[in-house]
Design a protein around this motif. Structure first.
Motif, mmCIF file in Angstrom:
data_model
loop_
_atom_site.group_PDB
_atom_site.id
_atom_site.type_symbol
_atom_site.label_atom_id
_atom_site.label_comp_id
_atom_site.label_asym_id
_atom_site.label_seq_id
_atom_site.Cartn_x
_atom_site.Cartn_y
_atom_site.Cartn_z
ATOM 1 N N PHE A 267 0.384 -1.045 0.012
ATOM 2 C CA PHE A 267 -0.054 0.040 -0.170
ATOM 3 C C PHE A 267 1.161 1.568 0.068
ATOM 4 O O PHE A 267 2.026 1.108 0.286
ATOM 5 N N THR A 268 1.069 2.461 -0.699
ATOM 6 C CA THR A 268 1.727 3.592 -0.961
ATOM 7 C C THR A 268 0.361 4.326 -1.168
ATOM 8 O O THR A 268 -0.849 4.505 -1.638
ATOM 9 N N LEU A 269 0.812 5.653 -0.055
ATOM 10 C CA LEU A 269 0.025 6.861 -0.342
ATOM 11 C C LEU A 269 0.128 7.430 -1.404
ATOM 12 O O LEU A 269 1.307 8.126 -1.189
ATOM 13 N N MET A 270 -0.927 8.237 -2.520
ATOM 14 C CA MET A 270 -0.258 8.826 -3.441
ATOM 15 C C MET A 270 -0.725 10.293 -3.078
ATOM 16 O O MET A 270 -1.869 10.696 -2.510
ATOM 17 N N HIS B 249 -3.952 19.603 -5.907
ATOM 18 C CA HIS B 249 -5.473 19.585 -7.480
ATOM 19 C C HIS B 249 -6.023 18.443 -7.410
ATOM 20 O O HIS B 249 -7.129 18.530 -8.077
ATOM 21 N N CYS B 250 -6.015 17.303 -6.684
ATOM 22 C CA CYS B 250 -6.390 16.246 -6.123
ATOM 23 C C CYS B 250 -6.648 16.047 -4.856
ATOM 24 O O CYS B 250 -5.721 15.318 -4.229
ATOM 25 N N ARG B 251 -7.850 14.382 -4.433
ATOM 26 C CA ARG B 251 -7.557 14.085 -3.159
ATOM 27 C C ARG B 251 -6.808 13.013 -3.802
ATOM 28 O O ARG B 251 -6.593 12.287 -4.254
ATOM 29 N N ASP B 252 -5.619 12.836 -1.782
ATOM 30 C CA ASP B 252 -5.007 11.612 -2.499
ATOM 31 C C ASP B 252 -5.813 10.631 -2.379
ATOM 32 O O ASP B 252 -7.220 10.171 -2.002
#
Length: 307
Positions: A50-53, A58-61
């Protein structure tokens, strides 16, 4: 008139950033190693990561979920989400499936958190305005991944993504299912887990067609890729609007310069067996998982009978 046409083109270009659709090579990279496409393939052989982007402002993570589900995956997600406000976020899946019961547990956890789901490959894209997180649609969600996709409170599958299903089986005998021997206890385990999967499917709002299509494909046949119509009839897709799963649309003020394509992923469990033999995977064995081949056509679901 020219100004209106130009504005329309710009809006379409901005929308494409969420699920990138340009074709200039070499200017975007997958998460792990921009210089080595093989790294992306290797990631799909490993337990799910799992990786948080980060996409703000500009938009939601969103959360990138790549790899196979093992007995450790639910805890890995809990460890990842500890200290983070992940409620209502979107999970972007690129997975060959994995353990049936652990995928069910993970899907129920995601539903409790109100997560949204989609299929794609998370990348960092090079744009004229700088690096931006984005999603490529050319990704795979196979076997139990389809049921994790089902856990999202909103579910979107972009054109170019591949959702494939087949039967669950004894994980240690899926590579040569017809030549293997089975005990009464083995059959009990498979039937018990089919029951669990059926209950989960209906609890998540899935249609009976999803179970029918999956359970009609034995492990020695190729996986069945769901058509657009089947994605809707099984209720795997709840929206055709990308903004429903990636609020803000993942758009940017500048057009994307380009992207790199990714290689086709290896499949579970054959790829996992190879990786394990090479000593690259250490994970707890699970009872039921999925079979090896890919592609193919399932028997069409029977039409509903009127009472």
């Amino acid at each position: 008139m020219r100004r209106a046409e130009s504005s329309g083109v710009c809006r379409r270009a901005l929308l494409c950033v969420a699920f990138l659709c340009f074709a200039l090579p070499g200017l975007a990279a997958p998460l792990d190693n921009p210089a080595s496409p093989g790294v992306t393939v290797e990631a799909r052989k490993q337990p799910m990561r799992f990786t948080l982007m980060a996409c703000e402002p500009h938009c939601r993570d969103w959360i990138s979920a790549v790899g196979i589900v093992t007995a450790e995956t639910p805890k890995a997600f809990d460890d990842f989400s500890a200290g983070r406000d992940v409620a209502g976020m979107t999970v972007v899946l690129d997975s060959g499936g994995g353990s049936v019961n652990d995928a069910i547990a993970l899907g129920r956890r995601w539903r409790d958190l109100g997560l949204r789901t989609t299929v794609g490959t998370s990348v960092v894209a090079k744009t004229v305005a700088g690096d931006r997180a984005a999603v490529l649609p050319d990704a795979y969600c196979e076997s139990m991944c389809a049921f994790m996709l089902l856990s999202g409170k909103a579910r979107y599958v972009p054109d170019g993504a591949h959702v494939r299903v087949h039967q669950i089986w004894m994980g240690d005998r899926a590579d040569d299912a017809r030549a293997a021997s089975y005990s009464a206890d083995d059959l009990m385990i498979v039937e018990r887990d089919i029951g669990r999967l059926a209950k989960y499917t209906f609890d998540m709002g899935g249609g009976g067609d999803l179970l029918y299509l999956a359970l009609s494909i034995p492990p020695w046949e190729k996986l069945h890729e769901l058509s657009g119509a089947e994605l809707r009839s099984t209720n795997l897709v709840t929206t055709d609007n990308v903004a429903d799963v990636l609020p803000g649309g993942g758009t940017t003020d500048a057009p994307v310069a380009g992207l790199v394509t990714k290689p086709v992923q290896d499949r579970f469990p054959a790829s996992v067996a190879n990786a394990a033999a090479a000593g690259t995977i250490v994970s707890k064995q699970t009872k039921t998982a999925e079979a090896v081949p890919t592609g193919g056509v399932a028997v069409a679901a029977p039409p509903a009978q009127n009472p």
